[in-house]
Motif scaffolding. Sequence first.
Motif, PDB file in Angstrom:
ATOM      1  N   MET A   1       0.837  -1.200   0.000  1.00 59.59           N
ATOM      2  CA  MET A   1       0.000   0.000   0.000  1.00 59.59           C
ATOM      3  C   MET A   1       0.871   1.249   0.000  1.00 59.59           C
ATOM      4  SD  MET A   1      -3.078  -0.901   2.628  1.00 59.59           S
ATOM      5  CE  MET A   1      -4.077  -2.367   2.451  1.00 59.59           C
ATOM      6  N   GLN A   2       0.397   2.287  -0.671  1.00 59.50           N
ATOM      7  CA  GLN A   2       1.132   3.538  -0.729  1.00 59.50           C
ATOM      8  C   GLN A   2       0.175   4.712  -0.519  1.00 59.50           C
ATOM      9  OE1 GLN A   2       4.383   3.892  -0.878  1.00 59.50           O
ATOM     10  NE2 GLN A   2       4.728   1.688  -1.010  1.00 59.50           N
ATOM     11  N   PHE A   3       0.760   5.839  -0.088  1.00 60.78           N
ATOM     12  CA  PHE A   3      -0.019   7.057   0.043  1.00 60.78           C
ATOM     13  C   PHE A   3      -0.154   7.731  -1.319  1.00 60.78           C
ATOM     14  CE2 PHE A   3       1.944   7.398   4.497  1.00 60.78           C
ATOM     15  CZ  PHE A   3       0.881   6.720   5.063  1.00 60.78           C
ATOM     16  N   THR A   4      -1.272   8.382  -1.524  1.00 62.56           N
ATOM     17  CA  THR A   4      -1.476   9.116  -2.770  1.00 62.56           C
ATOM     18  C   THR A   4      -1.507  10.622  -2.549  1.00 62.56           C
ATOM     19  OG1 THR A   4      -2.887   9.299  -4.719  1.00 62.56           O
ATOM     20  CG2 THR A   4      -4.005   9.055  -2.614  1.00 62.56           C
ATOM     21  N   ASN A   5      -1.747  11.031  -1.312  1.00 60.96           N
ATOM     22  CA  ASN A   5      -1.853  12.468  -1.047  1.00 60.96           C
ATOM     23  C   ASN A   5      -1.335  12.752   0.352  1.00 60.96           C
ATOM     24  OD1 ASN A   5      -2.495  15.178  -1.291  1.00 60.96           O
ATOM     25  ND2 ASN A   5      -4.609  14.891  -0.607  1.00 60.96           N
ATOM     26  N   PHE A   6      -0.006  12.639   0.497  1.00 63.46           N
ATOM     27  CA  PHE A   6       0.602  12.827   1.810  1.00 63.46           C
ATOM     28  C   PHE A   6       1.993  13.423   1.611  1.00 63.46           C
ATOM     29  CE2 PHE A   6       3.162  11.379   5.436  1.00 63.46           C
ATOM     30  CZ  PHE A   6       2.394  11.846   6.493  1.00 63.46           C
ATOM     31  N   ASP A   7       2.232  14.579   2.199  1.00 65.01           N
ATOM     32  CA  ASP A   7       3.506  15.279   2.084  1.00 65.01           C
ATOM     33  C   ASP A   7       4.334  14.955   3.317  1.00 65.01           C
ATOM     34  OD1 ASP A   7       5.628  17.075   2.013  1.00 65.01           O
ATOM     35  OD2 ASP A   7       4.434  18.649   1.073  1.00 65.01           O
ATOM     36  N   ALA A   8       5.264  13.980   3.195  1.00 60.99           N
ATOM     37  CA  ALA A   8       6.051  13.526   4.340  1.00 60.99           C
ATOM     38  C   ALA A   8       6.899  14.644   4.919  1.00 60.99           C
ATOM     39  CB  ALA A   8       6.924  12.344   3.940  1.00 60.99           C
ATOM     40  N   ALA A   9       7.535  15.450   4.050  1.00 57.93           N
ATOM     41  CA  ALA A   9       8.397  16.531   4.534  1.00 57.93           C
ATOM     42  C   ALA A   9       7.597  17.560   5.331  1.00 57.93           C
ATOM     43  CB  ALA A   9       9.110  17.191   3.362  1.00 57.93           C
ATOM     44  N   ALA A  10       6.421  17.912   4.832  1.00 56.24           N
ATOM     45  CA  ALA A  10       5.575  18.876   5.541  1.00 56.24           C
ATOM     46  C   ALA A  10       5.083  18.297   6.860  1.00 56.24           C
ATOM     47  CB  ALA A  10       4.394  19.286   4.668  1.00 56.24           C
ATOM     48  N   PHE A  11       4.777  17.000   6.854  1.00 55.02           N
ATOM     49  CA  PHE A  11       4.323  16.356   8.088  1.00 55.02           C
ATOM     50  C   PHE A  11       5.423  16.398   9.149  1.00 55.02           C
ATOM     51  CE2 PHE A  11       4.574  12.543  10.709  1.00 55.02           C
ATOM     52  CZ  PHE A  11       3.398  12.661  11.438  1.00 55.02           C
ATOM     53  N   LEU A  12       6.644  16.021   8.761  1.00 57.55           N
ATOM     54  CA  LEU A  12       7.750  16.029   9.724  1.00 57.55           C
ATOM     55  C   LEU A  12       8.015  17.436  10.243  1.00 57.55           C
ATOM     56  CD1 LEU A  12      10.233  13.562   7.977  1.00 57.55           C
ATOM     57  CD2 LEU A  12       8.811  13.104   9.978  1.00 57.55           C
ATOM     58  N   ARG A  13       7.886  18.424   9.388  1.00 56.83           N
ATOM     59  CA  ARG A  13       8.156  19.802   9.780  1.00 56.83           C
ATOM     60  C   ARG A  13       7.084  20.356  10.723  1.00 56.83           C
ATOM     61  NH1 ARG A  13       7.463  22.436   4.922  1.00 56.83           N
ATOM     62  NH2 ARG A  13       5.299  22.857   5.562  1.00 56.83           N
ATOM     63  N   ASP A  14       5.826  20.047  10.448  1.00 54.82           N
ATOM     64  CA  ASP A  14       4.729  20.725  11.144  1.00 54.82           C
ATOM     65  C   ASP A  14       4.060  19.904  12.243  1.00 54.82           C
ATOM     66  OD1 ASP A  14       5.153  22.862   9.413  1.00 54.82           O
ATOM     67  OD2 ASP A  14       3.660  22.142   7.967  1.00 54.82           O
ATOM     68  N   TYR A  15       4.191  18.553  12.191  1.00 65.01           N
ATOM     69  CA  TYR A  15       3.410  17.734  13.119  1.00 65.01           C
ATOM     70  C   TYR A  15       4.221  16.726  13.916  1.00 65.01           C
ATOM     71  CZ  TYR A  15      -0.618  19.671  10.702  1.00 65.01           C
ATOM     72  OH  TYR A  15      -1.542  20.529  10.192  1.00 65.01           O
ATOM     73  N   TRP A  16       5.259  16.152  13.334  1.00 66.42           N
ATOM     74  CA  TRP A  16       5.987  15.069  14.008  1.00 66.42           C
ATOM     75  C   TRP A  16       6.485  15.522  15.384  1.00 66.42           C
ATOM     76  CZ3 TRP A  16       6.667  10.030  13.908  1.00 66.42           C
ATOM     77  CH2 TRP A  16       7.798   9.453  14.513  1.00 66.42           C
ATOM     78  N   GLN A  17       6.022  14.827  16.424  1.00 65.93           N
ATOM     79  CA  GLN A  17       6.341  15.116  17.820  1.00 65.93           C
ATOM     80  C   GLN A  17       5.975  16.543  18.226  1.00 65.93           C
ATOM     81  OE1 GLN A  17      10.263  13.705  18.948  1.00 65.93           O
ATOM     82  NE2 GLN A  17       9.443  11.628  18.974  1.00 65.93           N
ATOM     83  N   LYS A  18       4.981  17.097  17.557  1.00 70.34           N
ATOM     84  CA  LYS A  18       4.526  18.455  17.876  1.00 70.34           C
ATOM     85  C   LYS A  18       3.033  18.484  18.201  1.00 70.34           C
ATOM     86  CE  LYS A  18       7.960  20.299  14.627  1.00 70.34           C
ATOM     87  NZ  LYS A  18       8.341  18.994  14.050  1.00 70.34           N
ATOM     88  N   ARG A  19       2.199  17.929  17.310  1.00 70.50           N
ATOM     89  CA  ARG A  19       0.755  18.003  17.539  1.00 70.50           C
ATOM     90  C   ARG A  19       0.059  16.898  16.728  1.00 70.50           C
ATOM     91  NH1 ARG A  19      -1.321  22.953  13.751  1.00 70.50           N
ATOM     92  NH2 ARG A  19       0.457  23.019  12.309  1.00 70.50           N
ATOM     93  N   PRO A  20      -1.140  16.493  17.152  1.00 61.46           N
ATOM     94  CA  PRO A  20      -1.873  15.447  16.430  1.00 61.46           C
ATOM     95  C   PRO A  20      -2.302  15.921  15.046  1.00 61.46           C
ATOM     96  CG  PRO A  20      -2.736  15.723  18.660  1.00 61.46           C
ATOM     97  CD  PRO A  20      -1.831  16.888  18.388  1.00 61.46           C
ATOM     98  N   LEU A  21      -2.560  14.941  14.171  1.00 64.45           N
ATOM     99  CA  LEU A  21      -3.030  15.264  12.827  1.00 64.45           C
ATOM    100  C   LEU A  21      -4.005  14.195  12.357  1.00 64.45           C
ATOM    101  CD1 LEU A  21      -2.887  16.936  10.197  1.00 64.45           C
ATOM    102  CD2 LEU A  21      -1.007  15.434   9.477  1.00 64.45           C
ATOM    103  N   LEU A  22      -5.181  14.621  11.943  1.00 67.03           N
ATOM    104  CA  LEU A  22      -6.154  13.728  11.315  1.00 67.03           C
ATOM    105  C   LEU A  22      -5.917  13.749   9.809  1.00 67.03           C
ATOM    106  CD1 LEU A  22      -8.747  11.975  11.285  1.00 67.03           C
ATOM    107  CD2 LEU A  22     -10.037  14.123  11.104  1.00 67.03           C
ATOM    108  N   ILE A  23      -5.779  12.578   9.203  1.00 65.03           N
ATOM    109  CA  ILE A  23      -5.524  12.461   7.767  1.00 65.03           C
ATOM    110  C   ILE A  23      -6.625  11.587   7.175  1.00 65.03           C
ATOM    111  CG2 ILE A  23      -3.832  11.817   6.003  1.00 65.03           C
ATOM    112  CD1 ILE A  23      -1.764  11.827   8.406  1.00 65.03           C
ATOM    113  N   ARG A  24      -7.475  12.179   6.379  1.00 64.78           N
ATOM    114  CA  ARG A  24      -8.585  11.440   5.791  1.00 64.78           C
ATOM    115  C   ARG A  24      -8.105  10.606   4.596  1.00 64.78           C
ATOM    116  NH1 ARG A  24     -12.641  10.904   9.379  1.00 64.78           N
ATOM    117  NH2 ARG A  24     -13.402  12.926  10.160  1.00 64.78           N
ATOM    118  N   ASN A  25      -8.192   9.303   4.738  1.00 67.41           N
ATOM    119  CA  ASN A  25      -7.905   8.300   3.701  1.00 67.41           C
ATOM    120  C   ASN A  25      -6.841   8.734   2.684  1.00 67.41           C
ATOM    121  OD1 ASN A  25      -7.996   6.038   2.105  1.00 67.41           O
ATOM    122  ND2 ASN A  25     -10.232   5.917   2.144  1.00 67.41           N
TER     123      ASN A  25
END
Length: 382
Positions: A1-25
């Motif tokens: 399985m792979q992601f089709t609409n997920f920006d890993a770099a933006a996630f690490l910058r803005d959310y990783w170990q900072k705040r929760p994130l809901l990602i719809r499908n």
Amino acid sequence: MQFTNFDAAAFLRDYWQKRPLLIRNPWQSWRNPLSPDELAGLACEDHVESRLITQSSDDWNAEHGPLPETRFGELDKCPWTLLVQAVDQHVADVAALIEPFRFIPNWRIDDVMVSYASDGGGVGPHFDHYDVFLVQGLGQRRWQIGGMCNDQTPLRSHEDLLLLAEFEALDEWILNPGDMLYIPPGVAHNGVAVGPDCMTYSIGFRSPSRKELIGSWCDDLLPQMTDDDRYCDPDLVTQANPGEIPANAIDRLHAMITEKLTDRKEFAKWFGEYSSTPRYPETDWRPEEPIEADHLRELLTADHPLIRNPASRFSFVREEQGKLMLFVDGECFPCAGKTAELAEMVCAQDAFVIDPEWRRSDEVVALIAELYNRGSLSFDWG
């Protein structure tokens, strides 16, 4: 399985170990990789870690597996949850869930825990010391997010579960199949099944504590030391007050400890072995018959692909001049040249075909044979 609409770099910058994130499908095409019956079957196996959580009014009871098959037929209408650890080690389709998260280093990945809950089932409000992605597989689950917690946060008195004494929801979402919720360490959360057949996949990431690192590193160092290595002061002179521990003595004593603890190269080797130790080291994954180098070379020449054992942990530490230390299941393999190139590929890919040039290298064949005979690699005959 792979992601089709997920920006890993933006996630690490803005959310990783900072705040929760809901990602719809975010998946290209979500497909639940495991049936409830298959999960229940795993919970009945001796070598699989599992728990059954049942609820009564405002209390939770935990039973540890393996569970008898008849247990599921005995459950009444009270909400319940089945939790099975490290399902990725036993089900290839569940192991495949980890692949989209490889933007996080291998050594941080722990396992995929799978839960099944009846309507209203959950494990109660709690917090974890690690990062987790909660992927909804079947049905629906309501997730409530609370504030930050730590070791001083009051907990309920419970023998098996770390439940918060108080919980206030600050956010709330209902997740449908394919939806995903990221929760950083320390954030309080509470998940409750909405309707029947609720399955959730928890992809967890390890985060060692300072206490854990120092304790384990020292435990590893102690057997290497001898009683002959003692404090000495051949330049001792008289001092004004015999009760004083002078600064030069403190410096020497402190150096006796720090010289060992600050050896970066030794620490890197230790941590590679420590962090790659399997979650269940007692499980024997070795093949029934060990492979010889000549037979292995024949199979490699025929382009049979190799695959990593999902239960194995692979990582490496780069050294000088093209050398590196490969760590697999708690063991260190020094690599250079072609074996170093092989080690980097093995750590980056779950399945691969060995380059024709590498097959002629005795060192490469020897390393593959060693990993195969340990059960860390196998051939994909599919």
